[in-house]
Write a protein that holds these residues in place. Structure first.
Motif, PDB file in Angstrom:
ATOM      1  N   ASP A 107      39.408  61.893  19.950  1.00  0.00           N
ATOM      2  CA  ASP A 107      40.250  60.886  20.637  1.00  0.00           C
ATOM      3  C   ASP A 107      41.706  61.698  20.967  1.00  0.00           C
ATOM      4  O   ASP A 107      42.178  62.043  20.002  1.00  0.00           O
ATOM      5  N   PRO A 108      41.868  61.378  22.448  1.00  0.00           N
ATOM      6  CA  PRO A 108      43.184  62.370  22.879  1.00  0.00           C
ATOM      7  C   PRO A 108      44.336  61.799  22.224  1.00  0.00           C
ATOM      8  O   PRO A 108      45.488  62.342  22.059  1.00  0.00           O
ATOM      9  N   TRP A 109      44.443  60.202  22.207  1.00  0.00           N
ATOM     10  CA  TRP A 109      45.691  59.738  21.829  1.00  0.00           C
ATOM     11  C   TRP A 109      46.025  60.129  20.293  1.00  0.00           C
ATOM     12  O   TRP A 109      47.016  60.385  19.851  1.00  0.00           O
ATOM     13  N   GLN A 113      49.107  62.097  18.945  1.00  0.00           N
ATOM     14  CA  GLN A 113      50.117  61.489  17.657  1.00  0.00           C
ATOM     15  C   GLN A 113      50.174  62.284  16.416  1.00  0.00           C
ATOM     16  O   GLN A 113      51.092  62.427  15.958  1.00  0.00           O
ATOM     17  N   LEU A 114      48.975  62.827  16.017  1.00  0.00           N
ATOM     18  CA  LEU A 114      48.949  63.627  14.771  1.00  0.00           C
ATOM     19  C   LEU A 114      49.737  64.782  15.009  1.00  0.00           C
ATOM     20  O   LEU A 114      50.735  64.935  14.004  1.00  0.00           O
ATOM     21  N   PHE A 115      49.533  65.614  16.018  1.00  0.00           N
ATOM     22  CA  PHE A 115      50.422  66.734  16.455  1.00  0.00           C
ATOM     23  C   PHE A 115      51.970  66.750  16.570  1.00  0.00           C
ATOM     24  O   PHE A 115      52.546  67.409  16.005  1.00  0.00           O
ATOM     25  N   ASP A 116      52.273  65.480  17.016  1.00  0.00           N
ATOM     26  CA  ASP A 116      53.803  64.968  16.916  1.00  0.00           C
ATOM     27  C   ASP A 116      54.531  64.994  15.603  1.00  0.00           C
ATOM     28  O   ASP A 116      55.381  65.087  15.506  1.00  0.00           O
TER      29      ASP A 116
END
Ligand code: PA5
Length: 429
Positions: A107-109, A113-116
């Motif tokens: 899931d790209p979103w 979000q996680l990497f942010d």
């Protein structure tokens, strides 16, 4: 034994007769004999895991390094490469160690979000794929390589990443070699959904602070009892398999509900769902697993279960909760007589009452209900439960005449997905 199983409410009017159960137990006996043979000749390595500790010792430096250097760990992998670790990590107490994130999807979103929220200097990655070629896991891995290369460089990747895969020249292994990432061996003889007691499930769990030796101890109890059982009734997994297969065969029970009254077993319910579905759903056979958590699903699925089609078997998993947790203040209820019955009672009291109430209501409605009472939601009991269901699944497969260790049908979707990737190349931007 760290749990007790009761199948009393699977028997009787509209459910199994003694004769039907006896017939199924005769078949389960053959399944047990097959397990014993596999254990004896070592051809099912999963059965050797509970007794091993050498492999856990070898993991110690890897565990210590992740714990010391990381605030966050990304576990890449899907299906059996992820669900066992998730089930075990749910036991972890907050201990100041790394947070474990199971990516599972592409899931790209969620990925963005996680990497942010991550500090890549302090983030580790464990990529798990038995085949080393699963497209979703490879995509996750490639995306992580790019993000980390941009941030900590190739030397940083080599220090932060670990791969678990079969010791073959598969794509994941080859990529890991190119980046000098250490590779740990996934035993080729242990399939993904049966790998929870191997380093696949135990490495993330140990990093999260779960006592993985105790998990294996719990599993060993169940395995030993199964191997020693002269009568299949003396082995809870064999008895469970007999009940399940007989209910399907004799009474058209086509679904099996795993409902755990503990948030710590939510992921175990998902793990069970995959194990049961992918191992048994073959050649028109199998029953549909349904995961549920009590009391939450009483407000979601219970109406259907009690009053809809009588096509399900129920497994209600509980642990002692009476007297546990926050207690209400009776003084707050002095003017609210409707809530009198909650005065001075704990959260655990209510959980216990609802678990019993639901099991009784299902049984009273004539539904087949098995109960499994754990000593606690802890490492030995979870190890026992996981081993129980792996053995039950293997014995059920033997009775149904299907191979629990393959999943040929899922290839069809993968082939089509590959074709769609080719078709959309160049049109995506
Ligand atoms: O249980 C299984 O065999 C599957 O669910 C696999 O675990 C899943 O498809 C992932 O496979 P792999 O570990 O090869 O990436």
């Amino acid at each position: 034994m760290s749990y007790k199983q009761s199948i009393d409410n699977c028997l009787g009017e509209g459910r199994l007769s003694e004769a039907q159960l006896a017939g199924a137990l005769g078949q389960a006996r053959l399944g047990l004999a097959q397990l014993r043979a596999w254990h004896g000749d070592g051809s099912l390595p999963l059965l050797a895991l509970p007794g091993r500790r050498d492999d856990l010792e070898a993991l110690s430096p890897v565990i210590a390094s992740f714990q010391e250097h990381c605030t966050d760990i990304l576990v890449l992998g899907t299906g059996g490469s992820s669900l066992g670790g998730r089930a075990l990590c749910a036991l972890a107490q907050p201990h100041g160690g790394p947070r474990i994130h199971f990516l599972e999807n592409v899931d790209p979103w969620r990925f963005a979000q996680l990497f942010d929220s991550l500090d890549l200097e302090r983030t580790g990655v464990i990529a798990i794929s038995k085949s080393g070629g699963t497209s979703e896991t490879m995509m996750q891995f490639l995306a992580c390589l790019k993000r980390f290369r941009d941030s900590v460089g190739d030397a940083g990747i080599a220090r932060r990443f670990t791969v678990i895969t079969e010791p073959t020249g598969n794509p994941l292994h080859r990529l890991a070699d190119e980046f000098a990432i250490p590779c740990l061996d996934h035993d080729p003889g242990i399939g993904g959904r049966f790998s929870v007691l191997s380093l696949v499930g135990l490495l993330p769990a140990a990093i999260a602070g779960v006592d993985i030796g105790a998990v294996r101890d719990g599993a060993a109890e169940v395995l030993e009892a199964a191997l020693a059982a002269d009568d299949p009734k003396d082995s809870a997994p064999a008895l469970g398999a007999a009940v399940s297969v007989a209910l399907a065969r004799e009474h058209g029970v086509s679904a099996t509900v795993f409902m755990a009254y503990a948030d710590g077993l939510r992921e175990t319910a998902l793990w069970f769902r995959q194990l049961w579905a992918e191992s048994l759903g073959k050649q028109g056979r199998g029953t549909t697993p349904i995961d549920a958590v009590g009391t939450v699903d009483q407000h979601s699925q219970l109406q259907l279960w009690l009053d809809g089609p009588a096509d399900k078997m129920f497994t209600i998993v509980t642990a002692p909760s009476l007297g546990q947790g926050d207690r209400t203040d009776p003084a707050m209820l002095s003017r609210i007589p409707e809530l009198d019955w909650l005065a001075g009672r704990t959260l655990g009291d209510l959980l216990d009452a609802h678990a019993r109430g639901t099991a009784d209501a299902l049984a009273a409605a004539g539904r087949p209900v098995r109960t499994m009472r754990l000593d606690a939601v802890d490492a030995p009991s979870l190890g026992a439960l996981l081993m129980h269901f792996m053995l039950e699944t293997i014995i059920a497969a033997h009775m149904m005449g299907v191979n629990p260790f393959d999943q040929p049908a899922v290839e069809q979707g993968k082939i089509r997905a590959r074709a769609y990737m080719d078709e959309t190349r160049g049109t995506e931007r």
